[in-house]
Design an enzyme around this catalytic site. Structure first.
Site, PDB file in Angstrom:
ATOM      1  N   LEU A  82       0.859  -1.179   0.000  1.00 17.76           N
ATOM      2  CA  LEU A  82       0.000   0.000   0.000  1.00 17.76           C
ATOM      3  C   LEU A  82       0.898   1.232   0.000  1.00 17.76           C
ATOM      4  O   LEU A  82       1.855   1.313   0.768  1.00 17.76           O
ATOM      5  CB  LEU A  82      -0.896   0.031   1.241  1.00 17.76           C
ATOM      6  N   ASP A  83       0.600   2.203  -0.855  1.00 19.07           N
ATOM      7  CA  ASP A  83       1.374   3.435  -0.881  1.00 19.07           C
ATOM      8  C   ASP A  83       1.287   4.132   0.474  1.00 19.07           C
ATOM      9  O   ASP A  83       0.315   3.950   1.219  1.00 19.07           O
ATOM     10  CB  ASP A  83       0.849   4.365  -1.974  1.00 19.07           C
ATOM     11  N   PRO A  84       2.275   4.957   0.805  1.00 18.62           N
ATOM     12  CA  PRO A  84       2.273   5.628   2.113  1.00 18.62           C
ATOM     13  C   PRO A  84       1.005   6.434   2.394  1.00 18.62           C
ATOM     14  O   PRO A  84       0.549   6.496   3.536  1.00 18.62           O
ATOM     15  CB  PRO A  84       3.504   6.537   2.039  1.00 18.62           C
TER      16      PRO A  84
ATOM     17  N   VAL B  30      -1.977   5.775   1.478  1.00 19.86           N
ATOM     18  CA  VAL B  30      -3.155   4.918   1.454  1.00 19.86           C
ATOM     19  C   VAL B  30      -3.251   4.168   2.781  1.00 19.86           C
ATOM     20  O   VAL B  30      -2.255   3.658   3.290  1.00 19.86           O
ATOM     21  CB  VAL B  30      -3.085   3.916   0.287  1.00 19.86           C
TER      22      VAL B  30
END
Length: 312
Positions: free
Chosen positions: A37-39, A41
Site C-alpha cells: 500500500l502506498d504511504p 493509502v
C-alpha cells in the site's frame, strides 16, 4: 508463532514500515505482507508470520475492494496528491452525475492499464519510480486487470473557484489493479485531468477492514500476552478450497511428502487436515493428489470464516 495477521495500516507509513514495527512488537523476523500500500493509502494490509509466509502468493491472488475519492480538474506526477501538479483543466460547470456514472460503468470487465511512472514495477532492472525521480522516461509495461465494480458512492462536490469536482467511489478489482490509474483514466474519458485524491483498502486476502487491528492494538495485546487471539490460522488464506481430513494411511504418506489417492473428491486443489490442523495444499494431477505447499509443522487449529476475532 505462525499465522495471518491483518493490520489496519495508517497513512504516512510504507508497508515495509508496518512489517518492521510488527517484527519489533512480536520479536519475530519472519514476517511478510501480501500487497504493498502506498504511504498515503490506509486500510487492510494482511501479514503472514512464520511458515505462513508460504501463503503470501495465495493471499495476493484474490481480488481487493477499495473506497476512495476522485478529483477532476488537475493531474499530478504521481496520479495522487503526493505528486506535483503537471496539468490543469479547470471545470467551469459541474459534470452531470449520470454522465460520471456512465463513464465509470465502461471500465467494468477486463481492461488494460499502463503502469504509473511512480510505481515499483521493474523495467530493465530498475523500478519505474527510480526513472521518474531521475527525470528519465521509459516505455511502461501494460497490465491486464479485471474490474468487477466501479461505482460512485456520493454526490459530487463542485468547487467553482478551484475549477474542480470530486466524488467518492467503491471499486472491486483483481490483483495488480492500479486505482490511481483507474481514476486518471476515468478523468480522461470525461475530458478532464484527474487524480486519486484519497484511497482506503477495505478488503484484501479475504480480510475486511473490520477484521484488522491497529499497531497500537497489537502492541497492547503483546503486552497483555493475548496476541494469539489476533492471529488467524494459515488455512484462512485457502478458505475457498475444499477440505479433506486424512485417514491414518494417508497421513503416513503425506508426512513423507508423497502423493496419495482418495475417492472422496476430485477437486483441482484441496486443503488436507490431520487432527483438525491443516498440513498442506495438494493438487490433483494424473489421478492422484500431489503436494503443492506443505505445512507439516503447523499446529494452529482449523480456521473458519467466522474466526476468533470475527465472533467478538
Amino acid at each position: 508463532m505462525d499465522g495471518l495477521l491483518p493490520i489496519n495500516k495508517p497513512r504516512g507509513m510504507t508497508s515495509a514500515d508496518v512489517v518492521y514495527k510488527v517484527r519489533k512488537i512480536l520479536h519475530i523476523k519472519k514476517i511478510g505482507h501480501s500487497g504493498t500500500l502506498d504511504p498515503n493509502v490506509d486500510g487492510v494490509l494482511p501479514l503472514a508470520i512464520g511458515t505462513a509466509t508460504k501463503a503470501i502468493t495465495q493471499l495476493q491472488s484474490g481480488g481487493k475492494v477499495y473506497t476512495g475519492e476522485v478529483t477532476l480538474g488537475f493531474a499530478t506526477t504521481t496520479e495522487d496528491l503526493d505528486g506535483e501538479v503537471v496539468t490543469r483543466t479547470p471545470l467551469t460547470a459541474p459534470i452531470a452525475d449520470d454522465a460520471i456514472d456512465t463513464a465509470m460503468a465502461t471500465f467494468n470487465g477486463d481492461i488494460i492499464q499502463v503502469a504509473p511512472m511512480y510505481s515499483a514495477v521493474r523495467v530493465n532492472g530498475r523500478r519505474l519510480y527510480e526513472y521518474a525521480r531521475a527525470g528519465e522516461t521509459v516505455a511502461r509495461p501494460e497490465r491486464h486487470a479485471h474490474i468487477s465494480e466501479f461505482v460512485r458512492t456520493s454526490a459530487t462536490s463542485f468547487d467553482a473557484d478551484a475549477g474542480t469536482q470530486s466524488f467518492t467511489f467503491r471499486a472491486t478489482v483483481s490483483k495488480g489493479t492500479y486505482i490511481r490509474t483507474l481514476s486518471v483514466d476515468l478523468g480522461r474519458k470525461l475530458g478532464f485531468a484527474a487524480v486519486m485524491s484519497q484511497l482506503t483498502r477495505q478488503q484484501s486476502g479475504g480480510f475486511a477492514l473490520a477484521d484488522s487491528v491497529t499497531l497500537a492494538q497489537l502492541a497492547q495485546a503483546a503486552a497483555d500476552g493475548t496476541v494469539d487471539t489476533l492471529i488467524d490460522g494459515v488455512d484462512w488464506a485457502y478458505g475457498e478450497l475444499p477440505a479433506l481430513d486424512l485417514t491414518d494411511a494417508q497421513w503416513q504418506i503425506v508426512q513423507h511428502g508423497h502423493s496419495f489417492l482418495t475417492q472422496e473428491t476430485t477437486a483441482p486443489r484441496i486443503r488436507v487436515y490431520r487432527d483438525n490442523v491443516m498440513k498442506g495444499i495438494y493438487r490433483f494431477v494424473d489421478g492422484a493428489y500431489k503436494p503443492e505447499t506443505m505445512y507439516l509443522g503447523n499446529t494452529v487449529p482449523r480456521a473458519t470464516r467466522s474466526g476468533r476475532r470475527h465472533q467478538e
